[in-house]
Design an enzyme around this catalytic site. Sequence first.
Site, PDB file in Angstrom:
ATOM      1  N   SER A 127      18.107  33.685 -10.226  1.00  6.45           N
ATOM      2  CA  SER A 127      19.142  32.659 -10.312  1.00  6.45           C
ATOM      3  C   SER A 127      18.935  31.627  -9.223  1.00  6.45           C
ATOM      4  O   SER A 127      18.423  31.940  -8.131  1.00  6.45           O
ATOM      5  CB  SER A 127      20.488  33.383 -10.126  1.00  6.45           C
ATOM      6  OG  SER A 127      21.476  32.502  -9.694  1.00  6.45           O
ATOM      7  N   TYR A 152      26.454  39.074  -5.415  1.00  4.76           N
ATOM      8  CA  TYR A 152      25.684  38.842  -6.647  1.00  4.76           C
ATOM      9  C   TYR A 152      24.358  38.159  -6.314  1.00  4.76           C
ATOM     10  O   TYR A 152      23.273  38.606  -6.714  1.00  4.76           O
ATOM     11  CB  TYR A 152      26.492  37.984  -7.637  1.00  4.76           C
ATOM     12  CG  TYR A 152      25.627  37.347  -8.700  1.00  4.76           C
ATOM     13  CD1 TYR A 152      25.168  38.107  -9.766  1.00  4.76           C
ATOM     14  CD2 TYR A 152      25.232  36.009  -8.618  1.00  4.76           C
ATOM     15  CE1 TYR A 152      24.331  37.544 -10.723  1.00  4.76           C
ATOM     16  CE2 TYR A 152      24.409  35.440  -9.560  1.00  4.76           C
ATOM     17  CZ  TYR A 152      23.954  36.211 -10.613  1.00  4.76           C
ATOM     18  OH  TYR A 152      23.124  35.650 -11.554  1.00  4.76           O
ATOM     19  N   LYS A 156      20.117  39.337  -6.411  1.00  3.34           N
ATOM     20  CA  LYS A 156      18.986  38.599  -6.998  1.00  3.34           C
ATOM     21  C   LYS A 156      17.888  38.386  -5.945  1.00  3.34           C
ATOM     22  O   LYS A 156      16.701  38.532  -6.240  1.00  3.34           O
ATOM     23  CB  LYS A 156      19.456  37.261  -7.580  1.00  3.34           C
ATOM     24  CG  LYS A 156      20.369  37.407  -8.793  1.00  3.34           C
ATOM     25  CD  LYS A 156      19.670  38.120  -9.943  1.00  3.34           C
ATOM     26  CE  LYS A 156      20.547  38.342 -11.147  1.00  3.34           C
ATOM     27  NZ  LYS A 156      19.937  39.194 -12.181  1.00  3.34           N
TER      28      LYS A 156
END
Length: 341
Positions: A127, A152, A156
Amino acid sequence: MKKKRILVTGGAGYIGSHTIVDLIESGYEVVSADNFHNARPETFAGIRAITGVEVKNYAIDLADSRAAAAMFAREEFDGAIHFAAYKLVGESVEKPLAYFRNNLNSLLNVMEGLRSQGSSNLVFSSSCSVYGNARELPVTEATPRQEAESPYARTKQMGEDIIFDFCRANPYCRATILRYFNPAGAHESGKIGEDPANSPSNLVPVITAVAAGKLEKLTVFGDDYPTRDGSCVRDYIHVMDLARAHTLALRHMLEDKVPNNPEVFNLGIGEGLTVLEVIDAFERVSGVKLNYEIGPRRPGDVVAVYADRTRAAIELGWTPERGVEDIMATAWAWEKQLGKG
Ligand code: WQD
């Protein structure tokens, strides 16, 4: 020639389902692994309606190492695209352990499974959030990653690091890391789109939900940023263009002589749009006047981020074919047919 068999984890999810369609239409055989944590089994009916193919799905939790190993013992894969992950930024702040446990264990189990088959050929969903508050725009793959803004985003970053370390240790490793900017829109058929299971929080699903009367109004999070019109700038990429990039990345890995280092690609359209420009595009395309108001800034939002996509153009031959109006037309068509269901 025998079709290459690809594992798609999170195959019932938003980007996963659209990618399955593109893979099937490009001549791949797909096996999915999705436990419907944040997706619906009906998505496979949508995929069948578009492609004529019933996709085999393992409804397993990939973070469960035994369940994952059992699947890899039964199936042979030429490669895997690993989408399955928790992806709600706000929720990750509240439940960091759940995010680390799920997102990292599932990645490790997929990598172990591929290794047990003596291959790797992994495409990983990353992302643009790995860049944090990027210091230069547009963001290139060489732009240094900054401190993650959420658990989050950290999952990644850590996922990318795990893949880098694995490839350093294993000369046969082939891996591709795809950094998505802001995916939006739906398949042109209106048969698959973003799952309505959760209350929407991303801009485009909120816009269509407001237009459909499911939400009362849209709040624009801030109009006092140093941008063209004061609202935040993002790079909105159509989900079918994103899907295409996965097929091209996979083909590049399977068929071209790629080095054993993971390759990293930004997947965005390469242009920034403000929130107000996105709203304007929706109103033009749909003919619906949107009920919106300006509200305070949302904590954690970066002012502006958009991609330099030169690398994906050169290495993968990837050029996005759709713009913001296509995003709006397909997202709106999808929203309207959900209402009929
Ligand atoms: C876009 C713009 C908001 C809703 C996040 C993650 C990213 C990615 C996608 C994965 C912002 C504004 C939004 C609303 C608004 N990940 N907005 N009113 O925050 O850019 O990216 O989702 O799954 O990793 O960080 O996307 O769609 O939430 O917001 O004004 O009701 O729209 O402020 O400028 P974001 P978004």
